[in-house]
Design a protein around this motif. Structure first.
Motif, mmCIF file in Angstrom:
data_model
loop_
_atom_site.group_PDB
_atom_site.id
_atom_site.type_symbol
_atom_site.label_atom_id
_atom_site.label_comp_id
_atom_site.label_asym_id
_atom_site.label_seq_id
_atom_site.Cartn_x
_atom_site.Cartn_y
_atom_site.Cartn_z
ATOM 1 N N LEU A 1 -26.942 90.898 -19.919
ATOM 2 C CA LEU A 1 -28.126 90.055 -19.818
ATOM 3 C C LEU A 1 -28.449 89.414 -21.154
ATOM 4 O O LEU A 1 -28.549 90.076 -22.180
ATOM 5 C CB LEU A 1 -29.310 90.910 -19.375
ATOM 6 C CG LEU A 1 -29.358 91.209 -17.888
ATOM 7 C CD1 LEU A 1 -30.520 92.115 -17.576
ATOM 8 C CD2 LEU A 1 -29.455 89.931 -17.099
ATOM 9 N N ALA A 2 -28.631 88.136 -21.134
ATOM 10 C CA ALA A 2 -28.970 87.425 -22.356
ATOM 11 C C ALA A 2 -30.392 87.806 -22.772
ATOM 12 O O ALA A 2 -31.236 88.108 -21.953
ATOM 13 C CB ALA A 2 -28.878 85.934 -22.134
ATOM 14 N N THR B 1 -32.454 85.833 -25.066
ATOM 15 C CA THR B 1 -32.605 84.702 -25.967
ATOM 16 C C THR B 1 -33.967 84.052 -25.837
ATOM 17 O O THR B 1 -34.079 82.949 -25.356
ATOM 18 C CB THR B 1 -31.527 83.665 -25.669
ATOM 19 O OG1 THR B 1 -31.289 83.675 -24.256
ATOM 20 C CG2 THR B 1 -30.260 83.955 -26.407
ATOM 21 N N LEU C 1 -36.713 83.997 -23.994
ATOM 22 C CA LEU C 1 -37.561 84.153 -22.825
ATOM 23 C C LEU C 1 -37.619 85.612 -22.402
ATOM 24 O O LEU C 1 -36.675 86.359 -22.618
ATOM 25 C CB LEU C 1 -36.992 83.332 -21.660
ATOM 26 C CG LEU C 1 -37.450 81.895 -21.536
ATOM 27 C CD1 LEU C 1 -36.874 81.307 -20.279
ATOM 28 C CD2 LEU C 1 -38.962 81.825 -21.497
ATOM 29 N N MET D 1 -25.668 89.762 -11.533
ATOM 30 C CA MET D 1 -25.932 88.435 -12.089
ATOM 31 C C MET D 1 -24.684 87.879 -12.761
ATOM 32 O O MET D 1 -24.377 86.700 -12.653
ATOM 33 C CB MET D 1 -27.065 88.529 -13.106
ATOM 34 C CG MET D 1 -28.420 88.668 -12.454
ATOM 35 S SD MET D 1 -29.704 87.983 -13.526
ATOM 36 C CE MET D 1 -30.645 86.999 -12.385
ATOM 37 N N GLU E 1 -22.782 84.482 -11.730
ATOM 38 C CA GLU E 1 -22.479 83.406 -12.673
ATOM 39 C C GLU E 1 -20.997 83.083 -12.684
ATOM 40 O O GLU E 1 -20.604 81.911 -12.709
ATOM 41 C CB GLU E 1 -22.931 83.807 -14.084
ATOM 42 C CG GLU E 1 -24.435 83.759 -14.244
ATOM 43 C CD GLU E 1 -24.879 84.067 -15.674
ATOM 44 O OE1 GLU E 1 -24.022 84.086 -16.578
ATOM 45 O OE2 GLU E 1 -26.084 84.281 -15.872
ATOM 46 N N ARG F 1 -35.481 75.061 -19.925
ATOM 47 C CA ARG F 1 -35.982 76.410 -20.076
ATOM 48 C C ARG F 1 -36.256 76.986 -18.687
ATOM 49 O O ARG F 1 -36.959 76.385 -17.866
ATOM 50 C CB ARG F 1 -37.270 76.331 -20.885
ATOM 51 C CG ARG F 1 -37.907 77.629 -21.269
ATOM 52 C CD ARG F 1 -39.259 77.306 -21.939
ATOM 53 N NE ARG F 1 -40.209 78.371 -21.708
ATOM 54 C CZ ARG F 1 -40.342 79.423 -22.518
ATOM 55 N NH1 ARG F 1 -39.588 79.504 -23.600
ATOM 56 N NH2 ARG F 1 -41.208 80.378 -22.255
ATOM 57 N N GLY G 1 -38.162 79.066 -17.129
ATOM 58 C CA GLY G 1 -39.376 79.872 -17.124
ATOM 59 C C GLY G 1 -39.875 80.196 -15.726
ATOM 60 O O GLY G 1 -40.710 81.086 -15.549
ATOM 61 N N GLU H 1 -32.354 82.845 -13.312
ATOM 62 C CA GLU H 1 -31.282 82.920 -14.300
ATOM 63 C C GLU H 1 -31.328 84.228 -15.069
ATOM 64 O O GLU H 1 -32.398 84.811 -15.260
ATOM 65 C CB GLU H 1 -31.407 81.766 -15.305
ATOM 66 C CG GLU H 1 -31.413 80.399 -14.698
ATOM 67 C CD GLU H 1 -30.052 79.986 -14.166
ATOM 68 O OE1 GLU H 1 -29.054 80.656 -14.492
ATOM 69 O OE2 GLU H 1 -29.987 79.007 -13.421
ATOM 70 N N ALA H 2 -30.170 84.649 -15.540
ATOM 71 C CA ALA H 2 -30.150 85.815 -16.423
ATOM 72 C C ALA H 2 -30.552 85.393 -17.828
ATOM 73 O O ALA H 2 -31.256 86.107 -18.528
ATOM 74 C CB ALA H 2 -28.762 86.438 -16.435
ATOM 75 N N GLY H 3 -30.116 84.210 -18.225
ATOM 76 C CA GLY H 3 -30.392 83.732 -19.582
ATOM 77 C C GLY H 3 -31.679 82.937 -19.660
ATOM 78 O O GLY H 3 -32.496 82.924 -18.733
ATOM 79 N N ALA H 4 -31.849 82.253 -20.767
ATOM 80 C CA ALA H 4 -33.096 81.549 -21.036
ATOM 81 C C ALA H 4 -33.112 80.150 -20.413
ATOM 82 O O ALA H 4 -34.169 79.555 -20.260
ATOM 83 C CB ALA H 4 -33.324 81.440 -22.534
ATOM 84 N N ARG I 1 -28.679 76.948 -15.648
ATOM 85 C CA ARG I 1 -27.287 76.532 -15.784
ATOM 86 C C ARG I 1 -26.940 75.444 -14.773
ATOM 87 O O ARG I 1 -25.827 74.949 -14.743
ATOM 88 C CB ARG I 1 -26.362 77.741 -15.597
ATOM 89 C CG ARG I 1 -26.490 78.790 -16.710
ATOM 90 C CD ARG I 1 -25.797 80.074 -16.330
ATOM 91 N NE ARG I 1 -26.327 80.585 -15.079
ATOM 92 C CZ ARG I 1 -25.639 80.685 -13.956
ATOM 93 N NH1 ARG I 1 -24.378 80.345 -13.934
ATOM 94 N NH2 ARG I 1 -26.212 81.134 -12.867
#
Lengths: 226, 226
Positions: free
Chosen positions: A5-6, A8, A10, A131, A135, B50, B52, B88-91, B94
């Motif tokens: 899991l990122a 970054t 958030l 996740m 992806e 982002r 969010g 999303e897993a990241g911020a 994608r």
DNA sequence: CGAATGATTGAGAACTCTCAAGCTCGGTGG
DNA sequence: CCACCGAGCTTGAGAGTTCTCAATCATTCG
């Protein structure tokens, strides 16, 4: 892309620290039921099997795949050490799983409390793994739907080299050309031709042993993969 | 395949009833931040934005897609009422997301406690939605990697008709041929030809309005889809 | 009713597949 | 230690499917 899991900026959707339930255990220490070693090419489970357990690769490589009724095969993923596979929403496995190389696996029993219960570390690891799988699947749809054979090979080699964390040196492909073909939506012949062409163009080098590949021009490969 | 977590005999991995924390709320009642209506073809978010918030379709249809640098597009999924997307897993997102038709959306704020915290219903719905997305992605890789144009159309029409729960009557396709093409890894022309061919073979009927399709021989379509 | 967008159809090109042969590397046995 | 053998890989030639480019048709909207 290979990392878990990122974190970054958030707030992560799936918090890595449950309030009031901080487990100091590293995720990889979550109780496996037992460890199993499977020989290369051996079956781990088949589609339709009762999905009572799921697996985490300790060493080696595993492929999961499905077949059409006439035998066409699609390998949806290669699972490398650290990857979790065989986790299902339903009661049965929807895939076949086989060892590509000899592999050691952690076998986890699928329990109601696996996620909701007391093993927070495993729970979070499972969600993170789902996740990651999603992806990768989405990335792979881009490849299968829209990329040429050449681009598919470039993408595959780059992604694999990152996942295998092989330094600039030669990378040993764990799988056969046939496996690559069935993963990339090509035939063996097309894989072979595309690989040869990448070598002729100087983007990769192919030592005599055909299981080895050297990525000579990562920039150019990345440009091909977009 | 369209239903949420299966409950068929085995203990589900992600229990639907958390011990000691049973929320009587139906999953769909989980607190949305607000509701939003977007016009057909309008952008909902773009790749790199982002991440969010995430979304749940109330009505209408949404597409999520990615582009290669030269413009080739792959629509990874069409989201129908009840589906969750944009998680999303990241911020960052994608994908790009756009409304296919006018759509109403529940907008959920992405919070650390979304899964781990106090809203168990939403948490379970999120996990279920991820598993559903993963299953669909895997199914779609089979299509993109190994099926012919004809088979792709048959698979798509069958799957869509099940998801839209349209009785035996005509089904209204929410998306254009171009959208279908970019979802199925084909060109518009190939989609058109395959659809026409299925009609000539009597498997489907095409009323004058090209957005309508009648599945005349579900058996044969299923055989094509395997 | 006419323009415009989307869909269909056609013809030829391009890419990948199929079928078939030949090659290489790695292992085996004399 | 070397020749042989076999599986996997590569290469070749031709066929097939899908793509590209272009034109036509249809339906919707103004």
């Amino acid at each position: 892309m290979q990392t878990a899991l990122a974190t970054t900026g958030l707030p992560p959707v799936f918090s890595t620290s449950l309030p009031g339930r901080a487990l100091p255990l590293p995720a990889t220490e979550a109780r496996p039921v037992h460890r199993r070693t499977v020989a290369a090419e051996a079956e781990i489970f088949a589609g339709g099997d009762r999905a009572g357990t799921f697996y985490k690769v300790v060493s080696g490589v595993v492929r999961t795949y499905r077949l059409l009724s006439d035998g066409r095969r699609q390998i949806d993923a290669f699972h490398l050490p650290g990857d979790i596979f065989g986790l299902e929403a339903g009661a049965e496995h929807r895939f076949n799983a086989e060892a590509v190389t000899e592999a050691r696996l952690d076998v986890h029993r699928r329990e109601p409390r696996a996620l909701a219960g007391d093993d927070g570390a495993l729970a979070r690891e499972i969600v993170a793994s789902m996740m990651k799988a999603l992806e990768r699947a989405q990335e792979h749809m881009m490849l299968l739907g829209r990329k040429s054979a050449r681009e598919r090979i470039a993408t595959f080699l780059l992604t694999l080299s990152r996942r295998m964390a092989c330094d600039g040196a030669a990378m040993e492909l764990p799988m056969s050309r046939t496996d690559m073909a069935d993963h990339l939506g090509l035939t063996v012949e097309s894989v072979s031709r595309a690989v040869t062409q990448l070598e002729r163009d100087g983007l990769i080098a192919l030592p005599p042993n055909r299981r080895l590949v050297v990525l000579r021009d990562v920039e150019a490969l990345a440009r091909l993969a977009e």
